[in-house]
Design an enzyme around this catalytic site. Structure first.
Site, mmCIF file in Angstrom:
data_model
loop_
_atom_site.group_PDB
_atom_site.id
_atom_site.type_symbol
_atom_site.label_atom_id
_atom_site.label_comp_id
_atom_site.label_asym_id
_atom_site.label_seq_id
_atom_site.Cartn_x
_atom_site.Cartn_y
_atom_site.Cartn_z
ATOM 1 N N THR A 122 16.218 16.064 -2.845
ATOM 2 C CA THR A 122 16.633 16.679 -4.572
ATOM 3 C C THR A 122 15.240 16.437 -4.852
ATOM 4 O OG1 THR A 122 16.380 14.018 -4.880
ATOM 5 C CG2 THR A 122 18.233 14.494 -4.349
ATOM 6 N N THR A 157 16.736 9.735 -4.298
ATOM 7 C CA THR A 157 17.097 9.549 -6.092
ATOM 8 C C THR A 157 17.185 10.256 -6.450
ATOM 9 O OG1 THR A 157 14.567 8.717 -4.930
ATOM 10 C CG2 THR A 157 14.143 9.230 -6.390
ATOM 11 N N LYS A 243 14.548 3.949 -10.253
ATOM 12 C CA LYS A 243 13.590 4.649 -9.315
ATOM 13 C C LYS A 243 13.150 5.644 -10.045
ATOM 14 C CE LYS A 243 12.293 6.140 -5.754
ATOM 15 N NZ LYS A 243 13.053 6.680 -4.670
ATOM 16 N N ASN A 247 8.075 5.205 -10.528
ATOM 17 C CA ASN A 247 8.174 6.206 -10.306
ATOM 18 C C ASN A 247 6.984 6.918 -11.100
ATOM 19 O OD1 ASN A 247 8.073 5.052 -7.814
ATOM 20 N ND2 ASN A 247 9.585 7.215 -6.511
ATOM 21 N N CYS A 297 6.694 11.813 -4.147
ATOM 22 C CA CYS A 297 7.809 11.407 -4.910
ATOM 23 C C CYS A 297 7.375 11.018 -6.353
ATOM 24 C CB CYS A 297 9.256 9.641 -4.368
ATOM 25 S SG CYS A 297 7.492 8.884 -3.616
HETATM 26 N N1 SAJ Z 1 -3.118 7.719 -6.219
HETATM 27 C C1 SAJ Z 1 -4.402 7.799 -7.091
HETATM 28 N N2 SAJ Z 1 -4.430 6.784 -7.646
HETATM 29 C C2 SAJ Z 1 -3.548 5.350 -7.472
HETATM 30 C C3 SAJ Z 1 -2.736 5.510 -6.063
HETATM 31 C C4 SAJ Z 1 -2.103 6.396 -5.309
HETATM 32 O O1 SAJ Z 1 -4.713 8.379 -6.881
HETATM 33 O O2 SAJ Z 1 -4.345 4.151 -7.712
HETATM 34 C C5 SAJ Z 1 -2.525 9.217 -5.505
HETATM 35 C C6 SAJ Z 1 -2.214 9.196 -4.049
HETATM 36 O O3 SAJ Z 1 -4.124 9.574 -3.283
HETATM 37 C C7 SAJ Z 1 -1.675 10.089 -3.823
HETATM 38 C C8 SAJ Z 1 -0.620 9.798 -4.774
HETATM 39 O O4 SAJ Z 1 -1.041 9.178 -5.667
HETATM 40 O O5 SAJ Z 1 -2.012 11.768 -3.219
HETATM 41 C C9 SAJ Z 1 0.637 9.272 -4.516
HETATM 42 O O6 SAJ Z 1 0.160 7.597 -3.896
HETATM 43 P P1 SAJ Z 1 1.215 6.607 -3.921
HETATM 44 O O7 SAJ Z 1 0.562 4.813 -3.537
HETATM 45 O O8 SAJ Z 1 1.927 6.110 -4.964
HETATM 46 O O9 SAJ Z 1 2.153 6.847 -2.771
HETATM 47 P P2 SAJ Z 1 3.647 7.718 -1.989
HETATM 48 O O10 SAJ Z 1 3.683 8.111 -2.967
HETATM 49 O O11 SAJ Z 1 4.038 7.591 -0.562
HETATM 50 O O12 SAJ Z 1 4.200 6.235 -2.954
HETATM 51 C C10 SAJ Z 1 5.454 5.745 -1.977
HETATM 52 C C11 SAJ Z 1 6.098 5.080 -4.100
HETATM 53 N N3 SAJ Z 1 7.377 4.500 -3.067
HETATM 54 C C12 SAJ Z 1 9.095 5.325 -3.772
HETATM 55 O O13 SAJ Z 1 8.926 5.983 -4.079
HETATM 56 C C13 SAJ Z 1 9.999 4.677 -2.552
HETATM 57 C C14 SAJ Z 1 6.239 4.430 -5.708
HETATM 58 O O14 SAJ Z 1 6.735 4.240 -6.004
HETATM 59 C C15 SAJ Z 1 4.905 3.341 -4.272
HETATM 60 O O15 SAJ Z 1 4.441 2.334 -5.547
HETATM 61 C C16 SAJ Z 1 3.700 3.432 -3.188
HETATM 62 O O16 SAJ Z 1 4.881 3.957 -1.603
HETATM 63 C C17 SAJ Z 1 3.160 3.035 -2.325
HETATM 64 O O17 SAJ Z 1 2.649 1.903 -3.431
HETATM 65 O O18 SAJ Z 1 4.479 1.889 -2.086
#
Ligand code: SAJ
Length: 457
Positions: A122, A157, A243, A247, A297
């Site tokens: 989506t 989502t 959801k 995010n 996401c």
């Molecule tokens: N990032 C930063 N600073 C931070 C945290 C992340 O710059 O403090 C960047 C990362 O480098 C990356 C992006 O943000 O490029 C996303 O990072 P993420 O840790 O949020 O990982 P994602 O995208 O896999 O997020 C998923 C999400 N889960 C779902 O959508 C079900 C998010 O809600 C979760 O919080 C995250 O996983 C997790 O921490 O598990």
């Protein structure tokens, strides 16, 4: 309406309610004795582990995917999911061997399913408009074969309001049935993360949004078969909001950290020290500033959250602004590079740059919406020669020290573990731009620039 007509309508409603409750009770019985037949539409990084877990729990599961080659691999017990997903390959082999999971590229077998989950992409487009082509196609094909009394659960989502404005009408139109009479509807958004698909599906709480409270309870009975964490009943719009808001919340908080980093650079602070001390204040949890925000996401869900409100002209300001801050970080990395090059009497045009990390997340091979892709494209537009290294992305693997030869600058975009062991002296590149605080101290005899730190060479 006269009394007789009102009475007839009331009796009809009562009868319908009784039928609905009977059908839902039947569904809950079939869940309890595991005779319910389940369908999963979309066998990607969410749908496939979902199908495997329900099959392993003892249900007969039919998985549907439009990619025939993916179906063939799955039925051969081979996982088509890239990257390291602990336990998934073994679980898939087990359930396909046991015959409890069967994949197909046609929707006809779903006609025998009592519960069908929908796990298709989506995305939002360049204008941040949700693009539901895959969802609409799946719903139309499902509606055509939908069994009487079946429960359809959207796990993708979606923007708040989509269940009411798109999902329900398409299913009613294509099935010829009415919701809460001929079929039931719910939304249970997935909360998975690449690298932890099975762990998250088993261990992370889920919101079970039902068209009615009884449907939400039936959804809980389903997910209780595989989820060990909280299962929270709600209505559909609440599930849509939770959801996308969770995010957007993360995106806004990352943007805050990035903006404080920019302030630190301007006034001579160290954002990493500032963050450490801010987080000693009760109730604070400043996230990590960095070179950008990628993934499947976080960059998308904030736009899903605000879409309907913006359509209605509600003044939404913070969430789009946070997106702009985070999207600007790869370009800020280039500003840091240019400042370092000026000191060396050079410009970006014609220099050779080594980019460390192309995945969007540390120790992952997932490159979706990677900030590195934005950085590399801009560097090349500016006339720089770019060499990319990433130990997890096949096309960018290689000997980092060999790749460093002849480079004028190196830019750290991802905190892959191996980058923390780099020998900067041996790497021999004069300019280091650190987008992820990979260096606790500036490497000696290097021109060092970093997000959130004003470095005086
Ligand atoms: N990032 C930063 N600073 C931070 C945290 C992340 O710059 O403090 C960047 C990362 O480098 C990356 C992006 O943000 O490029 C996303 O990072 P993420 O840790 O949020 O990982 P994602 O995208 O896999 O997020 C998923 C999400 N889960 C779902 O959508 C079900 C998010 O809600 C979760 O919080 C995250 O996983 C997790 O921490 O598990």
């Amino acid at each position: 309406m006269n009394e007789k007509a009102k009475r007839r309508m009331s009796e009809s409603t009562d009868q319908q309610t009784a039928v609905t409750c009977a059908l839902l009770n039947e569904l809950q019985r079939k869940l309890a004795d595991k005779t319910a037949k389940l369908g999963v539409i979309g066998l990607g990084y969410v749908g496939l582990p979902v199908a495997c877990l329900f099959a392993a729990a003892g249900f007969k599961v039919i998985g549907v995917d439009i990619q025939a080659e993916r179906v063939v691999k799955i039925n051969a017990g081979i996982s088509p999911i890239e990257g390291d997903e602990p336990g998934l390959a073994e679980l898939l082999a087990k359930v396909t061997h046991a015959g409890t999971l069967h994949a197909t590229d046609t929707y006809a077998p779903l006609a025998e399913c009592d519960i069908i989950t929908v796990n298709v992409e989506t995305p939002v487009d360049e204008q941040h408009v949700p693009r539901y082509a895959a969802l609409q196609s799946a719903l139309r094909a499902l509606g055509a074969v939908l069994k009487e009394g079946a429960l359809v659960i959207i796990e993708s989502t979606i923007a708040p309001g989509t269940m009411a404005k798109l999902v329900k009408p398409i299913l009613e139109e294509t099935s010829g049935k009415r919701v809460n009479e001929g079929f039931y509807l719910g939304h249970c958004p997935e909360r998975v993360m690449p690298g932890k698909l099975l762990a998250n599906l088993r261990g992370v709480s889920r919101v079970c949004g039902g068209e009615t409270p009884e449907i939400a309870q039936t959804m809980i009975a389903l997910y209780r078969q595989v989820v060990r964490a909280d299962l929270d009943p709600a209505d559909c719009v609440t599930a849509e909001l939770v959801k996308t808001a969770e995010n957007a919340y993360r995106d806004v908080n990352i943007a805050f950290a990035n903006e404080v980093a920019l302030v630190c650079e301007a006034v001579g602070g160290d954002v990493w020290k500032v963050r450490e001390l801010v987080n000693k204040s009760p109730g604070r949890n400043m996230l990590l500033p960095g070179a950008g925000v990628g993934g499947h996401c976080i960059p998308k869900d904030p736009w899903l959250l605000v879409y309907e409100a913006q359509l209605q002209g509600v003044p939404i300001r913070l969430i789009p602004a946070a997106r702009a801050v985070n999207e600007a970080m790869p370009f800020h990395m280039i500003e840091l590079l240019e400042a370092a090059l000026v000191e060396a009497g050079k410009a970006v045009t014609g220099v050779r740059v080594l980019v460390l990390g192309y995945a969007y997340l540390e120790n992952s091979d997932d490159t979706r919406n990677s900030p590195s892709a934005v950085l590399v494209e801009r560097l090349r537009e500016l006339g720089a020669a770019v060499v990319i290294h990433d130990p997890y992305v096949a096309e960018y693997q290689g000997d980092i020290y060999r790749m460093a030869q002849g480079c004028d600058a190196v830019m750290v975009m991802v905190t892959h573990s191996e980058y923390r062991q780099l020998d900067w002296a041996t790497l021999g590149i004069p300019i280091v731009v650190d987008g992820r605080h990979i260096c606790d101290v500036a490497p000696q005899n290097r021109t060092y620039r970093a997000v959130g730190q004003r470095i005086v060479s």
